[in-house]
Scaffold this motif. Structure first.
Motif, mmCIF file in Angstrom:
data_model
loop_
_atom_site.group_PDB
_atom_site.id
_atom_site.type_symbol
_atom_site.label_atom_id
_atom_site.label_comp_id
_atom_site.label_asym_id
_atom_site.label_seq_id
_atom_site.Cartn_x
_atom_site.Cartn_y
_atom_site.Cartn_z
ATOM 1 N N ASN A 136 33.272 32.123 32.052
ATOM 2 C CA ASN A 136 33.994 33.183 32.744
ATOM 3 C C ASN A 136 33.076 34.396 32.819
ATOM 4 O O ASN A 136 31.903 34.281 32.582
ATOM 5 N N ASN A 137 33.618 35.546 33.127
ATOM 6 C CA ASN A 137 32.779 36.726 33.298
ATOM 7 C C ASN A 137 32.226 37.269 31.993
ATOM 8 O O ASN A 137 31.316 38.071 31.999
ATOM 9 N N THR A 138 32.773 36.881 30.851
ATOM 10 C CA THR A 138 32.342 37.492 29.604
ATOM 11 C C THR A 138 31.633 36.541 28.663
ATOM 12 O O THR A 138 31.057 36.983 27.686
ATOM 13 N N ASN A 139 31.650 35.263 28.916
ATOM 14 C CA ASN A 139 30.983 34.287 28.047
ATOM 15 C C ASN A 139 30.227 33.266 28.877
ATOM 16 O O ASN A 139 30.631 32.929 29.980
ATOM 17 N N TYR A 140 29.152 32.774 28.290
ATOM 18 C CA TYR A 140 28.369 31.747 28.947
ATOM 19 C C TYR A 140 28.160 30.620 27.947
ATOM 20 O O TYR A 140 27.648 30.848 26.854
ATOM 21 N N THR A 141 28.593 29.429 28.310
ATOM 22 C CA THR A 141 28.483 28.280 27.422
ATOM 23 C C THR A 141 27.098 27.665 27.552
ATOM 24 O O THR A 141 26.673 27.296 28.644
ATOM 25 N N ILE A 142 26.382 27.572 26.412
ATOM 26 C CA ILE A 142 25.065 26.942 26.467
ATOM 27 C C ILE A 142 25.087 25.527 25.891
ATOM 28 O O ILE A 142 24.293 24.702 26.287
ATOM 29 N N TYR A 143 25.955 25.282 24.940
ATOM 30 C CA TYR A 143 26.173 23.926 24.432
ATOM 31 C C TYR A 143 27.659 23.663 24.491
ATOM 32 O O TYR A 143 28.433 24.317 23.816
ATOM 33 N N ALA A 185 25.053 39.433 35.507
ATOM 34 C CA ALA A 185 25.883 38.565 36.338
ATOM 35 C C ALA A 185 25.434 37.127 36.114
ATOM 36 O O ALA A 185 24.251 36.816 36.256
ATOM 37 N N PHE A 186 26.376 36.277 35.738
ATOM 38 C CA PHE A 186 26.094 34.854 35.574
ATOM 39 C C PHE A 186 26.352 34.167 36.896
ATOM 40 O O PHE A 186 27.427 34.278 37.467
ATOM 41 N N GLU A 187 25.343 33.465 37.396
ATOM 42 C CA GLU A 187 25.460 32.732 38.648
ATOM 43 C C GLU A 187 25.113 31.273 38.390
ATOM 44 O O GLU A 187 24.583 30.938 37.333
ATOM 45 N N ASP A 188 25.387 30.424 39.353
ATOM 46 C CA ASP A 188 25.103 28.998 39.180
ATOM 47 C C ASP A 188 23.621 28.735 38.931
ATOM 48 O O ASP A 188 23.269 27.846 38.167
ATOM 49 N N SER A 189 22.742 29.518 39.562
ATOM 50 C CA SER A 189 21.305 29.297 39.410
ATOM 51 C C SER A 189 20.728 29.959 38.168
ATOM 52 O O SER A 189 19.599 29.673 37.788
ATOM 53 N N GLY A 190 21.461 30.852 37.530
ATOM 54 C CA GLY A 190 20.982 31.542 36.334
ATOM 55 C C GLY A 190 21.577 32.927 36.210
ATOM 56 O O GLY A 190 22.597 33.231 36.817
ATOM 57 N N ILE A 191 20.911 33.773 35.443
ATOM 58 C CA ILE A 191 21.415 35.116 35.164
ATOM 59 C C ILE A 191 20.692 36.135 36.032
ATOM 60 O O ILE A 191 19.476 36.079 36.190
ATOM 61 N N ARG A 192 21.472 37.066 36.581
ATOM 62 C CA ARG A 192 20.903 38.200 37.301
ATOM 63 C C ARG A 192 21.107 39.433 36.436
ATOM 64 O O ARG A 192 22.205 39.695 35.967
ATOM 65 N N VAL A 193 20.037 40.185 36.201
ATOM 66 C CA VAL A 193 20.079 41.375 35.366
ATOM 67 C C VAL A 193 19.787 42.585 36.238
ATOM 68 O O VAL A 193 18.796 42.601 36.965
ATOM 69 N N ASP A 194 20.651 43.593 36.167
ATOM 70 C CA ASP A 194 20.433 44.855 36.861
ATOM 71 C C ASP A 194 20.273 45.940 35.809
ATOM 72 O O ASP A 194 21.148 46.110 34.955
ATOM 73 N N LEU A 195 19.138 46.648 35.852
ATOM 74 C CA LEU A 195 18.835 47.698 34.883
ATOM 75 C C LEU A 195 18.704 49.036 35.578
ATOM 76 O O LEU A 195 18.146 49.122 36.674
ATOM 77 N N SER A 196 19.166 50.074 34.909
ATOM 78 C CA SER A 196 18.988 51.439 35.374
ATOM 79 C C SER A 196 18.236 52.167 34.269
ATOM 80 O O SER A 196 18.735 52.288 33.153
ATOM 81 N N ILE A 197 17.003 52.627 34.584
ATOM 82 C CA ILE A 197 16.136 53.175 33.538
ATOM 83 C C ILE A 197 15.666 54.588 33.854
ATOM 84 O O ILE A 197 15.670 55.018 35.010
#
Length: 128
Positions: free
Chosen positions: A7-14, A70-82
């Motif tokens: 879901n939007n808050t967890n990502y299952t790896i195993y 953001a978790f997507e089917d192809s992987g994780i997208r990270v947006d940073l503001s620095i």
């Protein structure tokens, strides 16, 4: 590894590992990204949203400030503001941040990072 979106808050790896299921919270990935970004020379701090700014002013450290995952089917997208240090090379520092964040997340979680997008929100001048 079953890299499936939970879901939007967890990502299952195993999903069905030898001892059970392993999930990584969205916030954990954001914290890893934030810490990795601030370890790069030239990065002064993360620029956060209003809610996280208020929490940090109350004395609670927000390690995921300025990070959106953001978790997507192809992987994780990270947006940073620095926030960068005045005088540094923006292309060099941002490329180093992208590489550091990608490597840190992939090494620590085993998840695939497909994008590390950076927004330079401010430049810190020494006398500020």
């Amino acid at each position: 590894m079953a890299n499936e979106r939970e879901n939007n808050t967890n990502y299952t790896i195993y999903e069905n590992g030898p001892l059970g299921e392993v999930q990584i919270a969205n916030e954990v990935v954001a914290i890893i990204a934030g810490i990795a970004a601030t370890e790069v020379d030239g990065v002064v701090a993360m620029a956060g949203d209003v809610q996280k700014e208020l929490v940090s002013k109350l004395g609670m450290k927000v390690l995921s400030k300025g990070v959106r995952i953001a978790f997507e089917d192809s992987g994780i997208r990270v947006d940073l503001s620095i926030i960068l240090e005045y005088g540094c090379s923006i292309p060099e520092v941002t490329a180093a941040v992208q590489e550091r964040v990608k490597n840190s997340i992939e090494t620590m979680t085993g998840l695939k990072v497909v994008d590390v997008n950076i927004r330079v929100a401010d430049v810190k001048i020494d006398n500020e």
